[in-house]
Structure formats: C-alpha cells, structure tokens
Write an enzyme that holds these catalytic residues in place. Structure first.
Site, PDB file in Angstrom:
ATOM      1  N   ASP A 156       0.879  -1.179   0.000  1.00  0.00           N
ATOM      2  CA  ASP A 156       0.000   0.000   0.000  1.00  0.00           C
ATOM      3  C   ASP A 156       0.910   1.220   0.000  1.00  0.00           C
ATOM      4  O   ASP A 156       2.105   1.129   0.300  1.00  0.00           O
ATOM      5  CB  ASP A 156      -0.907  -0.006   1.241  1.00  0.00           C
ATOM      6  CG  ASP A 156      -1.820   1.220   1.300  1.00  0.00           C
ATOM      7  OD1 ASP A 156      -2.341   1.615   0.244  1.00  0.00           O
ATOM      8  OD2 ASP A 156      -1.996   1.796   2.382  1.00  0.00           O
ATOM      9  N   SER A 157       0.312   2.372  -0.304  1.00  0.00           N
ATOM     10  CA  SER A 157       1.062   3.619  -0.235  1.00  0.00           C
ATOM     11  C   SER A 157       1.466   3.928   1.210  1.00  0.00           C
ATOM     12  O   SER A 157       2.158   4.902   1.443  1.00  0.00           O
ATOM     13  CB  SER A 157       0.189   4.756  -0.761  1.00  0.00           C
ATOM     14  OG  SER A 157      -0.983   4.834   0.020  1.00  0.00           O
ATOM     15  N   CYS A 171      -4.362  -1.279  -2.031  1.00  0.00           N
ATOM     16  CA  CYS A 171      -4.473   0.168  -2.247  1.00  0.00           C
ATOM     17  C   CYS A 171      -5.388   0.383  -3.447  1.00  0.00           C
ATOM     18  O   CYS A 171      -5.104  -0.121  -4.536  1.00  0.00           O
ATOM     19  CB  CYS A 171      -3.074   0.712  -2.541  1.00  0.00           C
ATOM     20  SG  CYS A 171      -3.009   2.450  -3.008  1.00  0.00           S
ATOM     21  N   GLU A 191      -1.727   8.514   8.197  1.00  0.00           N
ATOM     22  CA  GLU A 191      -0.316   8.111   8.218  1.00  0.00           C
ATOM     23  C   GLU A 191       0.362   8.573   9.515  1.00  0.00           C
ATOM     24  O   GLU A 191       1.280   7.926  10.008  1.00  0.00           O
ATOM     25  CB  GLU A 191       0.433   8.702   7.006  1.00  0.00           C
ATOM     26  CG  GLU A 191       0.144   7.985   5.692  1.00  0.00           C
ATOM     27  CD  GLU A 191       0.697   6.564   5.671  1.00  0.00           C
ATOM     28  OE1 GLU A 191       1.868   6.376   6.002  1.00  0.00           O
ATOM     29  OE2 GLU A 191      -0.077   5.648   5.328  1.00  0.00           O
ATOM     30  N   CYS A 249     -10.915   3.671  -0.235  1.00  0.00           N
ATOM     31  CA  CYS A 249      -9.485   3.837   0.075  1.00  0.00           C
ATOM     32  C   CYS A 249      -9.199   2.952   1.279  1.00  0.00           C
ATOM     33  O   CYS A 249      -9.967   2.967   2.255  1.00  0.00           O
ATOM     34  CB  CYS A 249      -9.208   5.304   0.413  1.00  0.00           C
ATOM     35  SG  CYS A 249      -7.555   5.610   1.074  1.00  0.00           S
ATOM     36  N   HIS A 298      -7.172   3.132   3.567  1.00  0.00           N
ATOM     37  CA  HIS A 298      -6.916   3.838   4.841  1.00  0.00           C
ATOM     38  C   HIS A 298      -8.221   4.133   5.609  1.00  0.00           C
ATOM     39  O   HIS A 298      -8.207   4.265   6.829  1.00  0.00           O
ATOM     40  CB  HIS A 298      -6.222   5.185   4.583  1.00  0.00           C
ATOM     41  CG  HIS A 298      -4.741   5.107   4.307  1.00  0.00           C
ATOM     42  ND1 HIS A 298      -4.231   4.533   3.175  1.00  0.00           N
ATOM     43  CD2 HIS A 298      -3.676   5.570   5.019  1.00  0.00           C
ATOM     44  CE1 HIS A 298      -2.903   4.648   3.187  1.00  0.00           C
ATOM     45  NE2 HIS A 298      -2.541   5.267   4.303  1.00  0.00           N
TER      46      HIS A 298
HETATM   47  N1  DGL Z   1      -4.583   3.324   0.766  1.00  0.00           N
HETATM   48  C1  DGL Z   1      -4.557   4.076  -0.452  1.00  0.00           C
HETATM   49  C2  DGL Z   1      -5.797   3.757  -1.262  1.00  0.00           C
HETATM   50  O1  DGL Z   1      -6.454   2.782  -0.982  1.00  0.00           O
HETATM   51  C3  DGL Z   1      -4.308   5.510  -0.163  1.00  0.00           C
HETATM   52  C4  DGL Z   1      -3.952   6.268  -1.379  1.00  0.00           C
HETATM   53  C5  DGL Z   1      -3.040   7.407  -1.203  1.00  0.00           C
HETATM   54  O2  DGL Z   1      -1.923   7.180  -0.734  1.00  0.00           O
HETATM   55  O3  DGL Z   1      -3.442   8.513  -1.589  1.00  0.00           O
HETATM   56  O4  DGL Z   1      -6.164   4.437  -2.187  1.00  0.00           O
END
Ligand code: DGL
Length: 262
Positions: free
Chosen positions: A10-11, A73, A151, A183, A185
């Site tokens: 993931d990011s 992600c 984050e 998302c 997150h």
């Molecule tokens: N967890 C990522 C997603 O599902 C976050 C994206 C991001 O870093 O902007 O889109």
C-alpha cells in the site's frame, strides 16, 4: 501447496485494514506487507508515477518470495493493476470501491463514494461506475487530507472530524443510504464516520471481499500453505514504525515490523 508468503503493498499503513481481514480468514498464511509511506499519498501522483511505484513494490515482494500479490491500495489497483498483470507472471488481487453491492442494495437510489483523487479519476473506476450511473445517483468526494493524517496516526483527531463533516454533509444532502469507502486507509475512520452519519446509512468497505477473493485464488492455483505452520507476519516500512505499531496493536505480539529503505 505453497508455504511462501502472501505479499501486500500500500502507499502506507492503510492496507493493514486489508491485511487484518486476510489474516483473520487465512491465519496459517505467512504475509509480507510493504508500507510505502515515504511516497504517501499516491492519490495525487500521476498515473505513470503510481505505475512505477507499484512495479517497484511488486519487484521487492517477488524478491522476498511472495506467491501472490495483494494490491492493498485502491489508487494503485485502479491505476496500475492491468500493467502489473501484464508484466508479472503471478496472481494479483486488487481492491476497488465496492460500488456494486451499494448500488444493488440502495433503496434511496443514492450512494456516496469517498476515495482519493487518483481512484476517482482512473479509467477503471469510471468504467465500473458506467454500469450503474443510469439508475443510481452517485456522489463522489475526494477525501483530501485524510491519508496524511492517518499516516500520522491521527485517526481520532479533531482535524479528521472537521474534514469528514465537510466531505459527508454534501452526500447526506443527496439522501445517500450507502457510503462506499474507496481507500484502504478509511476503514480506520469508521468510528468517526458513524458519529456523523445517521443510522440508516450503511458503510461499505472492500476488506472482507478482498480476503475472500485472495482465498479463492489461492485455492484455485493450489497455493494455500500446507498443514498448520507458524506463520511469519512481516511488515516493512520506509519511514518509522510508530503508526504501524499503533494500527497493528492487537497483533503486535505476533508480527515483526522493520524499517527498510525501498
Ligand atoms: N490506501 C490508499 C488507497 O487505498 C491511499 C492512497 C493514497 O496514498 O493517496 O487508495
């Protein structure tokens, strides 16, 4: 049968919401999770940047022996999964906003989607939406600023409450009865979101669906781990470990979290 790990990336820390569902469903499986927090958020990057970060993460997960990759992600899935599938000969599981169940179940025929700019602008997302948008009103809102706060571990912060109010009120004005979290997150914000939304609005995220799909693909490819093994649950971050530790709190006794540059 294959005891190698399931790789996830993931990011940043958000994909741990997906990891939890996968670990719950498949407790024998070893996992490797890459939190590319140094590059978060992906949501404002160009498609080319998202693709090249996704390739970098996949290459590392393959080097570490992953037998399947879960792109935990939405932004990376909706912008890069087709390229990843073309480039690498390994099964990929992606995560996309759960428009279908929301659209099918909505009585008010009005649903909300909270996601990143990268997801909402992607071709894959707009193709999925095309199937429903003639019979359902869809209010899309970019959750600007939410990922950086998550984050930092600020999931209960008043800054989040202010942003969520700003993003959810326009949806409520349109009488939504389903809110889709697009998302990985955002599931961490469900307690906050529930305080804002009336009871009749159902929140949907894709975690359980992704875990079920991962299990099906492992079975189909004969990749489930053998009999009982003590799974290795490794997490790597390229920033610091504090938010991962906070979010993995109930699993801390069994996971290993390491700082690594990638
Ligand atoms: N967890 C990522 C997603 O599902 C976050 C994206 C991001 O870093 O902007 O889109």
């Amino acid at each position: 049968m294959n005891n190698n790990p399931i790789g996830l990336f993931d990011s940043g820390v958000g994909g741990t919401s997906i990891w939890k569902e996968i670990h719950h469903l498949l407790p024998n499986e070893s996992t490797i999770y890459l939190a590319d927090s140094i590059n978060a958020p992906y949501g404002y990057k160009s498609v080319d940047e998202i693709i090249s970060l996704s390739i970098k993460n996949t290459e590392l997960l393959l080097k570490m022996g992953s037998k399947i990759i879960v792109v935990a992600c939405n932004t990376a899935t909706t912008n890069a999964i087709e390229i990843l599938r073309e480039k690498f000969d390994i099964p990929f599981i992606g995560i996309e906003p759960a428009i279908k169940p929301a659209a099918l179940k909505s009585s008010s025929k009005s649903i909300g989607i909270l996601a990143t700019q990268g997801t909402l602008n992607s071709i894959l997302f707009s193709e999925s939406l095309d199937e429903y948008k003639d019979h359902i009103r869809v209010t899309e809102v970019i959750g600007e600023g939410l990922v950086p706060l998550i984050e930092m571990g600020k999931i209960d912060d008043s800054e989040i409450t202010i942003l969520l109010n700003k993003y959810l009120q326009p949806m409520l004005k349109k009488d939504i009865d389903y809110l889709v979290l697009g998302c990985s997150h955002y599931p961490y914000l469900i307690p906050q979101i529930q305080k804002i939304l009336p009871n009749q609005v159902t929140i949907i995220d894709s975690g359980i669906a992704v875990a079920n799909q991962t299990k099906n693909v492992l079975i189909h490819n004969n990749l489930l781990s053998k009999t009982y093994q003590e799974p290795k649950l490794n997490f790597y971050t390229n920033t610091d470990t504090s938010t991962l530790e906070f979010l993995l709190n109930e699993n801390l006794n069994k996971v290993s979290i390491t700082i690594k540059s990638f």
